[in-house]
Design a protein around this motif. Structure first.
Motif, mmCIF file in Angstrom:
data_model
loop_
_atom_site.group_PDB
_atom_site.id
_atom_site.type_symbol
_atom_site.label_atom_id
_atom_site.label_comp_id
_atom_site.label_asym_id
_atom_site.label_seq_id
_atom_site.Cartn_x
_atom_site.Cartn_y
_atom_site.Cartn_z
ATOM 1 N N PRO A 72 0.628 -1.358 -0.057
ATOM 2 C CA PRO A 72 0.168 -0.041 -0.055
ATOM 3 C C PRO A 72 0.850 1.133 0.107
ATOM 4 N N GLN A 73 0.346 2.146 -0.707
ATOM 5 C CA GLN A 73 1.236 3.441 -0.916
ATOM 6 C C GLN A 73 0.335 4.653 -0.537
ATOM 7 N N THR A 74 0.666 5.670 0.117
ATOM 8 C CA THR A 74 -0.298 6.900 0.466
ATOM 9 C C THR A 74 -0.323 7.660 -0.567
ATOM 10 N N TYR A 94 -1.191 11.194 -1.720
ATOM 11 C CA TYR A 94 -1.262 12.536 -1.097
ATOM 12 C C TYR A 94 -2.251 13.412 -1.582
ATOM 13 N N SER A 139 -1.200 11.985 -9.591
ATOM 14 C CA SER A 139 -1.433 12.688 -8.224
ATOM 15 C C SER A 139 -2.900 13.025 -8.240
#
Length: 214
Positions: free
Chosen positions: A1-3, A5, A53
Motif C-alpha cells: 500500500p502506498q499513501t 497525497y 497525483s
C-alpha cells in the motif's frame, strides 16, 4: 500500500474505483481523482492521458460531494443539493447525457423536481434512487441490465417499474446485471443470466433468496 497525497490536513471519507482510475471525497466535501484519463474519466477538464497525483474535480460553485461511484471508464457524484453529475466515457449513455464523452462533470436530468438520495455504478450503466424512492437507470443495456423491458442503450435516466406500491431501498450493480432490495424485503434482479432465473432478463424478476443464501 502506498499513501496518496490528497492535500495538507485532508482526509478521505469515501473512495471509488474504476477500471484504471480512482476518486476520493475529502473531509471538506471536495472530490479528487487520479489515474488513467482516457475519455476524460478523471473529470478535471485536462487532456492529459494519465495523472499520478490526485486532482480536484470542479463540481460547481459551492457544491460538495456526498458520494462518488465509478464504472469502467466513467464516474458520477451525488452532490449536497441532491443533484447528480457524471463525466468520462459515454459510449453506452452511462453519463445520462447526450454527449460522446466529457472531461468535466455534466448535470444529469433526473426528472422535474427530482433529486437523488443514492447512486450506483456497474461496468457501463448507472442507477440512482430518487427522493420519491423511485429507481432510475441509464447506460449500457445489451443484457437488459437497465430493467426497462428492452436491450437498447439509454442516455437518459429510465424509470424502473416494480410492483404497484413497491420501492427500492438499496441497489447493487454488477458488470451486466442489477439487483434491488425492495421495501417489502423482496429481492429483484435483472440483466445477464447468472441471476438464477435462466436466460437474461430485461425486467425485474423476483429472486428466491432461500435458493441463493444458505
Amino acid at each position: 500500500p502506498q499513501t496518496a497525497y490528497i492535500g495538507s490536513g485532508k482526509t478521505a471519507i469515501a473512495v471509488s474505483l474504476g477500471s484504471m482510475h480512482t476518486c476520493a471525497i475529502l473531509n471538506d466535501g471536495s472530490l479528487k481523482c487520479w489515474g488513467i484519463n482516457t475519455n476524460g474519466r478523471l473529470g478535471t477538464g485536462s487532456g492529459a492521458s494519465w495523472v499520478a497525483s490526485p486532482q480536484t474535480v470542479n463540481l460547481g460553485s459551492g457544491r460538495t460531494a456526498i458520494s462518488v461511484i465509478s464504472g469502467e471508464s466513467h464516474s458520477c457524484a451525488l452532490l449536497d443539493n441532491g443533484s447528480v453529475k457524471c463525466w468520462g466515457a459515454n459510449n453506452y449513455g452511462q453519463l445520462g447525457v447526450s454527449v460522446s464523452q466529457t472531461s468535466t462533470p455534466l448535470l444529469v436530468d433526473l426528472g422535474p423536481g427530482r433529486t437523488a438520495t443514492s447512486i450506483y455504478s456497474g461496468y457501463s450503466h448507472t442507477c440512482a434512487i430518487l427522493d420519491d424512492s423511485s429507481l432510475k437507470c441509464w447506460g449500457q443495456n445489451n443484457n437488459g441490465q437497465l430493467g426497462i423491458g428492452t436491450t437498447t442503450n439509454q442516455n437518459s435516466p429510465q424509470l424502473i417499474d416494480f410492483e404497484v406500491g413497491r420501492t427500492a431501498t438499496s441497489v447493487i450493480l454488477g458488470g451486466y446485471s442489477t439487483c434491488a432490495f425492495l421495501d417489502d424485503g423482496n429481492l429483484k434482479c435483472w440483466g445477464r443470466s447468472y441471476l438464477g432465473t435462466g436466460s437474461y432478463q430485461s425486467l425485474p424478476q423476483t429472486i428466491d433468496i432461500y435458493k441463493i443464501i444458505p
